[in-house]
Design an enzyme around this catalytic site. Structure first.
Site, PDB file in Angstrom:
ATOM      1  N   ARG A 130      56.194   6.367  40.864  1.00 46.32           N
ATOM      2  CA  ARG A 130      55.701   7.371  41.167  1.00 46.32           C
ATOM      3  C   ARG A 130      56.678   8.458  40.887  1.00 46.32           C
ATOM      4  O   ARG A 130      55.797   9.598  41.039  1.00 46.32           O
ATOM      5  CB  ARG A 130      56.192   7.000  42.883  1.00 46.32           C
ATOM      6  N   ASN A 180      59.013  11.787  53.055  1.00 45.50           N
ATOM      7  CA  ASN A 180      58.306  12.555  51.468  1.00 45.50           C
ATOM      8  C   ASN A 180      57.444  12.952  52.378  1.00 45.50           C
ATOM      9  O   ASN A 180      57.086  13.787  53.385  1.00 45.50           O
ATOM     10  CB  ASN A 180      57.372  11.262  51.635  1.00 45.50           C
ATOM     11  N   GLY A 181      57.249  14.227  51.574  1.00 48.79           N
ATOM     12  CA  GLY A 181      56.387  15.182  51.981  1.00 48.79           C
ATOM     13  C   GLY A 181      57.061  17.189  52.266  1.00 48.79           C
ATOM     14  O   GLY A 181      58.314  16.933  51.772  1.00 48.79           O
ATOM     15  N   GLU A 188      41.195  15.684  28.261  1.00 49.49           N
ATOM     16  CA  GLU A 188      42.362  14.362  29.373  1.00 49.49           C
ATOM     17  C   GLU A 188      42.735  14.007  28.231  1.00 49.49           C
ATOM     18  O   GLU A 188      44.021  13.350  28.191  1.00 49.49           O
ATOM     19  CB  GLU A 188      41.325  12.867  29.464  1.00 49.49           C
ATOM     20  N   LYS A 191      53.661  10.113  40.077  1.00 48.18           N
ATOM     21  CA  LYS A 191      52.580   9.051  39.911  1.00 48.18           C
ATOM     22  C   LYS A 191      51.366   9.577  40.947  1.00 48.18           C
ATOM     23  O   LYS A 191      50.365   9.898  41.023  1.00 48.18           O
ATOM     24  CB  LYS A 191      52.588   7.541  40.034  1.00 48.18           C
ATOM     25  N   GLU A 221      51.747  15.957  29.190  1.00 53.42           N
ATOM     26  CA  GLU A 221      52.497  15.071  29.658  1.00 53.42           C
ATOM     27  C   GLU A 221      53.281  13.863  29.745  1.00 53.42           C
ATOM     28  O   GLU A 221      54.130  12.972  29.886  1.00 53.42           O
ATOM     29  CB  GLU A 221      51.224  14.599  31.280  1.00 53.42           C
ATOM     30  N   TRP A 234      61.688  12.702  44.792  1.00 56.37           N
ATOM     31  CA  TRP A 234      61.514  14.385  43.118  1.00 56.37           C
ATOM     32  C   TRP A 234      61.428  15.532  44.295  1.00 56.37           C
ATOM     33  O   TRP A 234      60.887  15.732  45.951  1.00 56.37           O
ATOM     34  CB  TRP A 234      59.823  13.870  43.255  1.00 56.37           C
ATOM     35  N   HIS A 269      35.637  31.915  20.095  1.00 54.56           N
ATOM     36  CA  HIS A 269      36.171  32.747  20.743  1.00 54.56           C
ATOM     37  C   HIS A 269      37.450  32.577  21.135  1.00 54.56           C
ATOM     38  O   HIS A 269      37.566  33.531  22.097  1.00 54.56           O
ATOM     39  CB  HIS A 269      35.555  32.995  21.679  1.00 54.56           C
ATOM     40  N   CYS A 294      57.903  10.715  46.209  1.00 57.37           N
ATOM     41  CA  CYS A 294      59.041  10.347  47.021  1.00 57.37           C
ATOM     42  C   CYS A 294      58.334   8.550  47.525  1.00 57.37           C
ATOM     43  O   CYS A 294      57.426   8.655  47.706  1.00 57.37           O
ATOM     44  CB  CYS A 294      59.400  10.989  47.166  1.00 57.37           C
ATOM     45  N   LYS A 301      47.120  13.712  28.455  1.00 55.77           N
ATOM     46  CA  LYS A 301      47.879  12.498  27.427  1.00 55.77           C
ATOM     47  C   LYS A 301      49.272  12.697  26.861  1.00 55.77           C
ATOM     48  O   LYS A 301      50.052  12.449  26.904  1.00 55.77           O
ATOM     49  CB  LYS A 301      46.968  11.470  27.169  1.00 55.77           C
TER      50      LYS A 301
END
Length: 610
Positions: free
Chosen positions: A27, A99-100, A483, A605, A490, A74, A506, A2, A487
């Protein structure tokens, strides 16, 4: 996550709020809104979807005011609906953005309902608005009402509040979530990120944990957690408007991938200027903190965690020091064993990642005093809470999928590794000179890897039709496979997983068929022949491989094996160079699939909630 922006001025602040929210879009968010005091009361406009839709509605409705607050949300508590979007209003006279996450919102909600307050949303935020209003009604002073209310909140918050009872005043507060004040001439601002207000001012005050701030057009007064007036330093932000613009690029992710040679050169500059690996690079002028380190504990999340995994190979092999790497959200809830000579390293692009911040607090509570932050944002919370700091100088990173922050983190961690090795007598003058030379050449090697983009575009077009992919790597390149998988998933929404290549037999080999592309990170290092054997296992099952290797690896292509060769093997810094192709593959696969590259669904973000 947010985003918050607030403004009070002698001019119309609505354009400031709208522009600020647009600059906070990176964000991650799913709704947006603003509330203003226009002399007739609180006016509010909210919309799900993009800021542009909300801004268009505000323009149609003729919004104009000299004080207001704005928010990008968000979703956490409650779904993505206009009723759950911020700002929230209490009794038509107080507006709040937040926010939070408030952990005791249910008990507070019950109390407030009993006091006569009606709730219109499913959010925890509306509880804060009504609680402040309750105390404002009792006390008549907005600042004191906020200070009383926040003492009763359990959880994390950054808030900004305005009220028709005091229309020339804005009050803000923070605990666990970032918030800053922007200082102007006859106007002042609050924001969760300096990018939201950089068009108006670069002079900022970073609020500390527990601070509240009283903001008018002419003055700003900060109060600590005990409501005592305090002075906080004024900083001149180095975030530029140019760094927040796309320029010739289609997306910020593309821009930031191509900015990596410059970002790496800027990050390396301090090492080159000092002509060596010295503790002073981390703020340890005399080496007292780093000199007798017996172990290293790295704490991070997401991409930063993968950077830490690369560093573990370096630290143990070069410095000869045991190194553990933990996901921050897991470390903070396990019974870790403290070692006073262990160096705790936290890695965060934003410096505000809540899980990493809380893990650092936990480590310090266990007695760890040797703390080092690797971060991209000066004066953010995690560096301020750490004894030592290394800033990566990547510049503003807007795209949700981290790129240049990751590679500059790797450089910072390599610098730490070499410094620890030197302090332990494990780095000769000749080896130090070789490492410095490797760093000098690294931006050029990364640029050569970027030049492979046309070949990677062709691969990406084939990937776009797939729904699953495997990534393989060995040794220090296994984290690069992790990584790469992250990428791809996402931003393209292709399900991707990564494994050490030796683990293929395995279990994961059961997934391999002609519809499952397998990406292999296979540089010309000591494990290359082992990787070639693993590739044969895939070929035998009809799988198609996409291999990133080096010019001198003698890798043969075939119907099932596609090869792209990065520049010659660059030795110990190879993971940095091999991060570039997997970034480009993910970007162009997402482009081919038509996803929102810079704002992938459900992601944010700066992750400032647990």
């Amino acid at each position: 996550m947010c985003g918050i922006v607030g403004a009070i001025a002698d001019r119309d602040v609505v354009p400031v709020l709208v522009e600020g929210l647009k600059r906070l879009e990176y964000r991650g968010y799913d709704s947006a809104g603003i509330a203003v005091l226009d002399g007739e009361g609180v006016r509010r406009v909210r919309r799900t979807g993009r800021v542009a839709e909300m801004a268009a509605a505000a323009e149609r409705e003729g919004f104009s005011a000299r004080i207001g607050i704005g928010h990008t949300r968000w979703a956490t508590h409650g779904g993505v609906t206009e009723a759950n979007a911020h700002p929230h209003i209490s009794f038509g006279e107080l507006a709040l953005v937040h926010n939070g996450i408030i952990e005791n919102h249910e008990s507070q909600r019950e109390r407030l309902i009993a006091a006569g307050y009606a709730f219109e949303s499913q959010t925890d935020t509306e509880v804060i608005a009504h609680l402040i209003h309750l105390y404002l009604r009792e006390d008549g002073d907005l600042l004191r009402a906020v200070q009383r209310a926040v003492r009763e909140l359990v959880g994390a918050y950054a808030i900004a509040v305005v009220s028709t009872r005091e229309p020339g005043r804005m009050v803000a507060a923070r605990m666990g979530c970032p918030l800053l004040v922007g200082l102007g001439e006859g106007e002042n601002f609050v924001a969760s990120d300096v990018s939201a207000i950089v068009q108006a001012t670069r002079r900022v005050i970073f609020l500390e944990e527990g601070d509240t701030v009283d903001v008018t057009r002419e003055r700003v007064q900060v109060y600590d957690a005990d409501a005592r007036p305090v002075r906080r330093d004024v900083h001149l932000s180095d975030v530029s408007l140019a760094s927040l613009e796309l320029g010739p690029y289609r997306h910020f992710m593309q821009k930031e991938i191509h900015e990596q040679p410059r970002a790496l050169a800027d990050t390396i500059e301090g090492v080159i200027d000092r002509n060596g690996f010295v503790p002073a690079l981390f703020g340890d002028a005399d080496g007292a903190v780093l000199r007798d380190v017996e172990a290293v504990q790295i704490l991070a999340c997401g991409t930063s965690y993968y950077a830490g995994l690369v560093a573990r190979y370096w630290i143990e092999a070069i410095a000869g020091i045991p190194c553990a790497v933990d996901i921050a959200s897991e470390y903070r809830y396990r019974a870790a064993v403290a070692n006073p000579k262990q160096l705790v390293v936290t890695i965060s692009q934003s410096g505000e990642t809540l899980d990493t911040m809380e893990a650092l607090k936990y480590a310090k509570a266990l007695g760890h005093e040797r703390t080092l932050s690797i971060c991209n944002v000066p004066e953010s919370a995690i560096p301020r809470a750490s004894r030592l700091v290394y800033y990566t100088r990547a510049g503003a990173e807007i795209g949700v999928a981290s790129t240049k922050a990751f590679t500059t983190q790797l450089v910072a961690l390599f610098t730490l590794t070499a410094t620890l090795a030197k302090l332990r007598g494990r780095l000769s003058d000749e080896q130090e000179a070789q490492y410095l030379e490797a760093l000098r050449h690294l931006p050029g090697s990364v640029q050569h890897a970027l030049n492979l983009e046309p070949q990677i575009v062709a691969w990406a077009e084939r990937f776009a039709a797939k729904e699953h992919a495997l990534f393989l790597g060995r040794g220090v390149h296994y984290p690069i496979a992790l990584e790469g998988a992250l990428k791809l998933k996402e931003i393209s929404y292709i399900h991707a997983e990564a494994y050490p290549a030796g683990e293929l037999k395995h279990g994961p080999l059961a997934l391999v068929d002609s519809a499952m592309p397998v990406v292999v990170i296979a540089p010309n290092d000591s494990l290359l022949e082992k990787v070639k054997s693993n590739i044969q296992e895939v070929r035998a099952r009809g799988g198609e491989m996409f291999v990133f290797t080096d010019l001198d690896s003698h890798f043969g292509e075939s119907e099932q094996v596609n090869v792209i060769r990065t520049p010659r093997h660059v030795g110990i810094l190879s993971p940095v160079v091999h991060a570039i192709p997997v970034q480009l593959l993910a970007y162009h696969a997402a482009l081919a699939r038509g996803t929102d590259v810079d704002k992938p669904r459900n992601l944010a973000k700066s992750v400032t909630v647990e």
